[in-house]
Design a protein around this motif. Sequence first.
Motif, short mmCIF file in Angstrom:
data_model
loop_
_atom_site.label_atom_id
_atom_site.label_comp_id
_atom_site.label_asym_id
_atom_site.label_seq_id
_atom_site.Cartn_x
_atom_site.Cartn_y
_atom_site.Cartn_z
N TYR A 1 0.82 -1.21 0.00
CA TYR A 1 0.00 0.00 0.00
C TYR A 1 0.85 1.27 0.00
CZ TYR A 1 -3.41 -3.48 1.49
OH TYR A 1 -4.20 -4.59 1.58
N TYR A 2 2.15 1.10 -0.29
CA TYR A 2 3.06 2.25 -0.25
C TYR A 2 2.55 3.38 -1.15
CZ TYR A 2 7.15 5.13 -1.17
OH TYR A 2 8.00 6.19 -1.32
N GLY A 3 2.51 4.59 -0.56
CA GLY A 3 2.10 5.77 -1.31
C GLY A 3 0.61 6.03 -1.29
N MET A 4 -0.19 5.09 -0.76
CA MET A 4 -1.63 5.27 -0.73
C MET A 4 -2.04 6.09 0.49
SD MET A 4 -2.94 1.50 -2.02
CE MET A 4 -4.62 2.08 -2.17
N LYS A 5 -3.19 6.74 0.37
CA LYS A 5 -3.69 7.59 1.45
C LYS A 5 -4.13 6.75 2.64
CE LYS A 5 -5.49 10.96 -1.86
NZ LYS A 5 -6.73 11.58 -2.42
N ILE A 6 -3.96 7.33 3.83
CA ILE A 6 -4.43 6.71 5.07
C ILE A 6 -5.74 7.37 5.46
CG2 ILE A 6 -3.91 6.27 7.50
CD1 ILE A 6 -0.96 6.38 6.79
N VAL A 7 -6.77 6.56 5.74
CA VAL A 7 -8.09 7.09 6.05
C VAL A 7 -8.49 6.68 7.46
CG1 VAL A 7 -8.78 7.09 3.63
CG2 VAL A 7 -9.24 5.08 5.05
N ASP A 8 -9.53 7.38 7.98
CA ASP A 8 -10.04 7.04 9.30
C ASP A 8 -11.16 6.00 9.18
OD1 ASP A 8 -12.23 8.40 8.36
OD2 ASP A 8 -11.93 10.18 9.60
N GLY A 9 -11.85 5.74 10.30
CA GLY A 9 -12.90 4.73 10.31
C GLY A 9 -14.06 5.04 9.41
N GLN A 10 -14.27 6.33 9.08
CA GLN A 10 -15.36 6.72 8.18
C GLN A 10 -14.91 6.79 6.72
OE1 GLN A 10 -14.94 8.44 11.25
NE2 GLN A 10 -16.47 6.99 12.02
N GLY A 11 -13.65 6.44 6.48
CA GLY A 11 -13.14 6.46 5.12
C GLY A 11 -12.65 7.82 4.66
N LEU A 12 -12.53 8.79 5.60
CA LEU A 12 -12.05 10.12 5.24
C LEU A 12 -10.53 10.18 5.37
CD1 LEU A 12 -14.76 12.29 7.07
CD2 LEU A 12 -14.66 11.66 4.65
N PRO A 13 -9.86 10.85 4.45
CA PRO A 13 -8.39 10.90 4.50
C PRO A 13 -7.90 11.68 5.70
CG PRO A 13 -9.23 12.37 2.81
CD PRO A 13 -10.40 11.58 3.30
N LEU A 14 -6.77 11.24 6.24
CA LEU A 14 -6.12 11.92 7.36
C LEU A 14 -5.03 12.84 6.83
CD1 LEU A 14 -5.78 8.89 9.83
CD2 LEU A 14 -7.53 10.69 9.81
N PHE A 15 -4.76 13.90 7.61
CA PHE A 15 -3.78 14.90 7.19
C PHE A 15 -2.59 14.92 8.15
CE2 PHE A 15 -7.78 16.26 5.39
CZ PHE A 15 -7.45 16.67 4.12
N THR A 16 -1.47 15.38 7.65
CA THR A 16 -0.29 15.55 8.50
C THR A 16 -0.46 16.78 9.38
OG1 THR A 16 0.79 16.87 6.78
CG2 THR A 16 1.21 14.49 6.77
N ASP A 17 0.37 16.89 10.39
CA ASP A 17 0.30 18.04 11.30
C ASP A 17 1.04 19.25 10.75
OD1 ASP A 17 -1.19 16.60 13.16
OD2 ASP A 17 0.60 15.81 14.15
N GLU A 18 2.10 19.03 10.00
CA GLU A 18 2.91 20.15 9.50
C GLU A 18 2.31 20.73 8.22
OE1 GLU A 18 4.59 16.47 7.54
OE2 GLU A 18 3.88 17.05 9.54
N TYR A 19 2.63 22.00 7.98
CA TYR A 19 2.19 22.70 6.77
C TYR A 19 3.30 22.65 5.72
CZ TYR A 19 -1.99 24.59 9.00
OH TYR A 19 -3.21 24.71 9.61
N VAL A 20 2.91 22.44 4.49
CA VAL A 20 3.87 22.36 3.40
C VAL A 20 3.48 23.37 2.32
CG1 VAL A 20 4.40 19.94 3.83
CG2 VAL A 20 2.55 20.54 2.26
N TYR A 21 4.43 23.72 1.49
CA TYR A 21 4.20 24.69 0.42
C TYR A 21 3.35 24.06 -0.67
CZ TYR A 21 5.22 27.89 -3.43
OH TYR A 21 5.11 28.77 -4.48
N LEU A 22 2.25 24.73 -1.03
CA LEU A 22 1.35 24.22 -2.06
C LEU A 22 1.52 24.92 -3.40
CD1 LEU A 22 -1.97 24.00 0.03
CD2 LEU A 22 -0.30 22.19 -0.41
N GLY A 23 1.88 26.18 -3.37
CA GLY A 23 1.99 26.94 -4.60
C GLY A 23 1.80 28.42 -4.31
N ASN A 24 1.63 29.19 -5.36
CA ASN A 24 1.47 30.63 -5.22
C ASN A 24 0.20 31.08 -5.93
OD1 ASN A 24 1.96 33.66 -5.79
ND2 ASN A 24 3.70 33.13 -4.49
#
Length: 372
Positions: free
Chosen positions: A337-360
């Motif tokens: 499952y390498y690279g696949m999204k991790i979801v919670d019990g309701q099937g919603l994706p989980l997010f990381t705690d840190e903020y990353v650059y998305l664009g401008n």
Amino acid sequence: GSPNALGGGRYTEGDDTVYENNYSFLAVARKDNLIQKLSGAVTFGGNLMYRGSKGMSGDSGQLDIENYFNLNNGINPATLSSYIKKRRMNSLYGVLNLNWDNYLYFDVTARNDWSSTLHPDNNSYFYPSFNLSYIATEMMDRYGITLPTWLTFAKIRASYAEVGNDLEPYQLYNTYTMEKNSLGYNQIKPQKELFDPYVKSELIKSWEAGIDFRFLNGKIGIDATWYKSNATNQLLSIEMHPMSGYDRKKVNAGNIQNQGFEIALNANILENPQGLNWSATANFSRNKDKIIDLTDGVDTYSLGAFEDVRILATKGGEYGAMYGKKYRRVEDKSSPYYGMKIVDGQGLPLFTDEYVYLGNQNPDCMLGITNN
């Protein structure tokens, strides 16, 4: 009234008045052939500006009797608020226009403002501008130089300008506000923003150079401009630690640089006074900005946010940079499952705690085409 509020609605009422008075004078003097082919004009003026606003508003809170819109029809006593603002700006300004034989022009402007919203030690600020332009085709015509048949007009220009700006009224001294607490008693508390009485006016410095060429009796033209500007001493509200007792403080900060170019190409494709006329203009521009500096001890300044997306000004970065949280993914390379999204019990994706650059949010370039 608001029928969507709890209890059948709420009612607010307000009245605002805004006024501005200006008293100006202007004197102009012109003289041709001051010295040989040198002509000039001088303008000197001044302005006294008074601006004010005042208002009062009331809020019933949740209504007691549904759809009866009256300030006294609230479950709790109505809350009242009022404000008054006054400001004054005194200004003197002058313009000097010089031209040599109608092909070389030099213009100078100067303005000094005295603002009531700044401390008396810093309420005067001066900002000039300089503009030089040279019409090569006009000079050639003056001296009898034969122009190429394909060249109709050629102009070169360069300028430097400064612009100052003050701040809104009553942002110098720290005061207190009065409001009622949950028990209905008046309480006095400090404001949420810490002011500095010795802040200075903002200052924007800009440089510009450009050309304006026209060919084939004006059928084709090109106008190109390079520019650079630095916004310094900006009046910003930066965040403070909650233990300080304030949410933010007003400071002079920032040096944001904008640099770019713009090219406009126009053409008169069809010219028929009694028939079809067609002209087209293509415009291309590119702007690059950079946050050279913010203020001591501050490397990041929030420009806005929506849910988990933030627009941040970061020292050394670009203005309008967007940051957000990314999806959590399986990081074990040996997992199927390498690279696949991790979801919670309701099937919603989980997010990381840190903020990353998305664009401008700003475009890399802009292109426009207009037909008439």
